[in-house]
Write an enzyme that holds these catalytic residues in place. Structure first.
Site, PDB file in Angstrom:
ATOM      1  N   CYS A 147      35.144 -32.029 -33.505  1.00 42.97           N
ATOM      2  CA  CYS A 147      36.386 -32.445 -34.176  1.00 42.97           C
ATOM      3  C   CYS A 147      36.656 -33.932 -34.045  1.00 42.97           C
ATOM      4  O   CYS A 147      37.482 -34.475 -34.775  1.00 42.97           O
ATOM      5  CB  CYS A 147      37.569 -31.661 -33.624  1.00 42.97           C
ATOM      6  SG  CYS A 147      37.277 -29.913 -33.600  1.00 42.97           S
ATOM      7  N   HIS A 156      44.317 -34.729 -34.901  1.00 39.23           N
ATOM      8  CA  HIS A 156      43.473 -33.579 -35.224  1.00 39.23           C
ATOM      9  C   HIS A 156      44.364 -32.343 -35.318  1.00 39.23           C
ATOM     10  O   HIS A 156      45.277 -32.163 -34.515  1.00 39.23           O
ATOM     11  CB  HIS A 156      42.404 -33.397 -34.146  1.00 39.23           C
ATOM     12  CG  HIS A 156      41.577 -32.172 -34.352  1.00 39.23           C
ATOM     13  ND1 HIS A 156      41.005 -31.873 -35.569  1.00 39.23           N
ATOM     14  CD2 HIS A 156      41.225 -31.169 -33.513  1.00 39.23           C
ATOM     15  CE1 HIS A 156      40.338 -30.736 -35.458  1.00 39.23           C
ATOM     16  NE2 HIS A 156      40.467 -30.287 -34.220  1.00 39.23           N
ATOM     17  N   ASN A 198      42.205 -25.256 -38.305  1.00 41.94           N
ATOM     18  CA  ASN A 198      41.368 -26.307 -37.720  1.00 41.94           C
ATOM     19  C   ASN A 198      40.063 -26.398 -38.516  1.00 41.94           C
ATOM     20  O   ASN A 198      39.295 -25.439 -38.559  1.00 41.94           O
ATOM     21  CB  ASN A 198      41.096 -25.931 -36.255  1.00 41.94           C
ATOM     22  CG  ASN A 198      40.204 -26.917 -35.533  1.00 41.94           C
ATOM     23  OD1 ASN A 198      39.614 -27.807 -36.137  1.00 41.94           O
ATOM     24  ND2 ASN A 198      40.100 -26.739 -34.225  1.00 41.94           N
TER      25      ASN A 198
HETATM   26  N1  ACO Z   1      46.241 -12.206 -31.833  1.00 38.70           N
HETATM   27  C1  ACO Z   1      46.910 -11.573 -30.864  1.00 38.70           C
HETATM   28  N2  ACO Z   1      46.659 -11.763 -29.559  1.00 38.70           N
HETATM   29  C2  ACO Z   1      45.720 -12.646 -29.231  1.00 38.70           C
HETATM   30  C3  ACO Z   1      44.985 -13.351 -30.202  1.00 38.70           C
HETATM   31  C4  ACO Z   1      45.266 -13.089 -31.556  1.00 38.70           C
HETATM   32  N3  ACO Z   1      44.637 -13.722 -32.554  1.00 38.70           N
HETATM   33  N4  ACO Z   1      44.108 -14.155 -29.580  1.00 38.70           N
HETATM   34  C5  ACO Z   1      44.285 -13.981 -28.255  1.00 38.70           C
HETATM   35  N5  ACO Z   1      45.241 -13.070 -28.040  1.00 38.70           N
HETATM   36  C6  ACO Z   1      45.745 -12.569 -26.773  1.00 38.70           C
HETATM   37  C7  ACO Z   1      44.773 -12.828 -25.651  1.00 38.70           C
HETATM   38  O1  ACO Z   1      43.819 -11.788 -25.618  1.00 38.70           O
HETATM   39  C8  ACO Z   1      45.688 -12.813 -24.448  1.00 38.70           C
HETATM   40  O2  ACO Z   1      45.905 -11.485 -24.073  1.00 38.70           O
HETATM   41  P1  ACO Z   1      45.847 -11.071 -22.526  1.00 38.70           P
HETATM   42  O3  ACO Z   1      46.931 -11.874 -21.866  1.00 38.70           O
HETATM   43  O4  ACO Z   1      46.117  -9.612 -22.590  1.00 38.70           O
HETATM   44  O5  ACO Z   1      44.472 -11.450 -22.084  1.00 38.70           O
HETATM   45  C9  ACO Z   1      47.012 -13.358 -24.978  1.00 38.70           C
HETATM   46  O6  ACO Z   1      46.910 -13.291 -26.421  1.00 38.70           O
HETATM   47  C10 ACO Z   1      47.344 -14.774 -24.582  1.00 38.70           C
HETATM   48  O7  ACO Z   1      46.182 -15.560 -24.628  1.00 38.70           O
HETATM   49  P2  ACO Z   1      46.258 -17.066 -24.211  1.00 38.70           P
HETATM   50  O8  ACO Z   1      44.850 -17.580 -24.195  1.00 38.70           O
HETATM   51  O9  ACO Z   1      47.138 -17.297 -23.036  1.00 38.70           O
HETATM   52  O10 ACO Z   1      47.028 -17.698 -25.442  1.00 38.70           O
HETATM   53  P3  ACO Z   1      47.400 -19.183 -25.620  1.00 38.70           P
HETATM   54  O11 ACO Z   1      48.860 -19.328 -25.625  1.00 38.70           O
HETATM   55  O12 ACO Z   1      46.607 -20.085 -24.722  1.00 38.70           O
HETATM   56  O13 ACO Z   1      46.865 -19.469 -27.090  1.00 38.70           O
HETATM   57  C11 ACO Z   1      45.002 -20.416 -28.239  1.00 38.70           C
HETATM   58  C12 ACO Z   1      45.500 -19.255 -27.404  1.00 38.70           C
HETATM   59  C13 ACO Z   1      45.800 -20.496 -29.506  1.00 38.70           C
HETATM   60  C14 ACO Z   1      43.525 -20.200 -28.568  1.00 38.70           C
HETATM   61  C15 ACO Z   1      45.173 -21.729 -27.430  1.00 38.70           C
HETATM   62  O14 ACO Z   1      44.627 -21.566 -26.154  1.00 38.70           O
HETATM   63  C16 ACO Z   1      44.535 -22.900 -28.090  1.00 38.70           C
HETATM   64  O15 ACO Z   1      44.968 -23.337 -29.140  1.00 38.70           O
HETATM   65  N6  ACO Z   1      43.527 -23.503 -27.459  1.00 38.70           N
HETATM   66  C17 ACO Z   1      42.856 -24.674 -28.018  1.00 38.70           C
HETATM   67  C18 ACO Z   1      41.833 -24.187 -28.988  1.00 38.70           C
HETATM   68  C19 ACO Z   1      41.277 -25.296 -29.820  1.00 38.70           C
HETATM   69  O16 ACO Z   1      41.940 -26.231 -30.158  1.00 38.70           O
HETATM   70  N7  ACO Z   1      39.998 -25.122 -30.164  1.00 38.70           N
HETATM   71  C20 ACO Z   1      39.364 -25.942 -31.096  1.00 38.70           C
HETATM   72  C21 ACO Z   1      38.761 -27.158 -30.538  1.00 38.70           C
HETATM   73  S1  ACO Z   1      38.134 -28.102 -31.788  1.00 38.70           S
HETATM   74  C22 ACO Z   1      36.453 -27.931 -32.059  1.00 38.70           C
HETATM   75  O17 ACO Z   1      35.678 -28.712 -31.513  1.00 38.70           O
HETATM   76  C23 ACO Z   1      35.957 -26.874 -33.020  1.00 38.70           C
END
Ligand code: ACO
Length: 328
Positions: free
Chosen positions: A115, A255, A285
């Site tokens: 990214c 980003h 994203n």
């Molecule tokens: N729908 C419903 N529930 C979900 C989903 C979904 N799509 N995805 C995960 N959950 C659940 C998880 O299983 C977890 O359940 P558990 O507590 O029973 O295990 C719960 O939701 C909470 O998960 P968290 O990981 O705490 O959620 P968080 O608030 O951290 O949000 C997210 C997750 C959105 C992925 C966040 O961590 C994030 O945005 N991280 C950065 C990701 C990113 O930017 N990646 C791209 C990088 S760029 C590149 O180089 C491609």
């Protein structure tokens, strides 16, 4: 920065027609619109048609950027495509694009910084122009993440979409253009965001496919913590190098990974949301494409004015980060 002042002469964007909404995803995995919107801010993403690959998205954005800059493809000296989803290993997507554009005299290569790739690409290309080696360069961020997304994994499949953004860069008047670049990497965090299969470590095999190693794998929490910290640090450092204060920022183009990460950058820079381009709700994203597509959209919407001080900042797999301050 030293040398000939370099800036953006034209922008272009392309997003495929097909929309994948949160409601569509509700039918594919165990998720819901409320969770996706509250955790990420995303409502829909664009998905490439079956016949479209990354070079096709890049081509559409490039044609628009060239038209906006008022130059023709045969005037280009350099093409850099920032992507983690090239059409194929080789030839590079940049070479495929060079041929299709008819940019006969342009050198062409791909750049892999996930990214952050577009900002890495800008820094590379502007170096050539600042030194007088080249006159015009085309820098594209293009990704077809839908091709490496596991649509059975709710942790990742709600986040990503496809698109491309392109800019033509060249010499600009003194005081305009790029004032600074800040690039960085921390390879020790590489495991948090990766696509392990299909390379020389895990070549394609029936087993690698069965193990779904050709899809992106992500430790969302670790990436989130890294992003929230590094976006502010990188922007601060780019501002310091440029001698520009936070109060002088007219527009932030971050980003577009997650609305909460964008909000933490706004807090860190003490900026109101009106000074930030946010389109993560419409596109998700798009990796390297997110920043240039957001920039092109802001230009189209008349949000970018002559003399504006703009901050571009991104983070991504690698782990990598990049930021730039430019005067429009
Ligand atoms: N729908 C419903 N529930 C979900 C989903 C979904 N799509 N995805 C995960 N959950 C659940 C998880 O299983 C977890 O359940 P558990 O507590 O029973 O295990 C719960 O939701 C909470 O998960 P968290 O990981 O705490 O959620 P968080 O608030 O951290 O949000 C997210 C997750 C959105 C992925 C966040 O961590 C994030 O945005 N991280 C950065 C990701 C990113 O930017 N990646 C791209 C990088 S760029 C590149 O180089 C491609």
């Amino acid at each position: 920065m030293n040398g000939i002042p370099v800036g953006i002469l034209g922008t272009g964007k392309y997003a495929p027609e097909r929309r994948l909404t949160n409601q569509d995803l509700e039918r594919m995995v165990d998720t819901n619109d409320e969770w996706i919107v509250s955790r990420t801010g995303i409502r829909e993403r664009r998905i490439a048609a079956e016949h479209e690959a990354t070079s096709d998205l890049a081509y559409e954005a490039s044609v628009r950027a060239l038209a906006a800059a008022g130059i023709t493809a045969d005037q280009l000296d350099l093409i850099i495509v920032a992507t983690i989803t090239p059409d194929m290993f080789f030839p590079s997507t940049a070479c495929i694009l060079q041929d299709r554009l008819g940019a006969k005299k342009a050198a062409a290569f791909d750049l892999s910084a996930a990214c952050s790739g577009f900002i890495y690409g800008l820094a590379n290309a502007s170096g050539f122009i600042a030194l007088g080696t080249y006159k015009y360069a085309l820098v594209i961020g293009a990704d077809t993440l839908s091709r490496i997304t596991d649509y059975t994994d709710r942790n990742t499949c709600v986040l990503f979409g496809d698109g491309a953004g392109a800019v033509v860069i060249g010499a600009v008047p003194e005081g305009r253009g790029f004032q600074s670049f800040e690039l960085g990497a921390d390879g020790s965090g590489g495991e948090h965001l990766r696509l392990p299969g299909g390379g020389s470590r895990v070549p394609s095999s029936e087993r690698s496919v069965a193990e779904r190693q050709h899809f992106m794998q992500m430790n969302g929490r670790e990436v989130f913590k890294f992003a929230a910290r590094i976006m502010g640090n990188a922007a601060d450092e780019a501002l310091r190098k440029a001698g520009v204060s936070k109060e002088e920022i007219d527009l932030l183009i971050p980003h577009q990974a997650n609305i909460r990460i964008i909000q933490s950058s706004l807090e860190r820079l003490n900026l109101p949301p009106e000074k930030c381009v946010i389109n993560v709700d419409k596109y998700g994203n798009m990796s390297a494409a997110s920043i240039p597509l957001a920039l092109a959209e802001a230009v189209e919407e008349g949000r970018v004015k002559d003399g504006d001080r703009i901050v571009l900042v991104g983070f991504g797999g690698g782990l990598t980060w990049g930021a730039s301050v430019l005067v429009w």
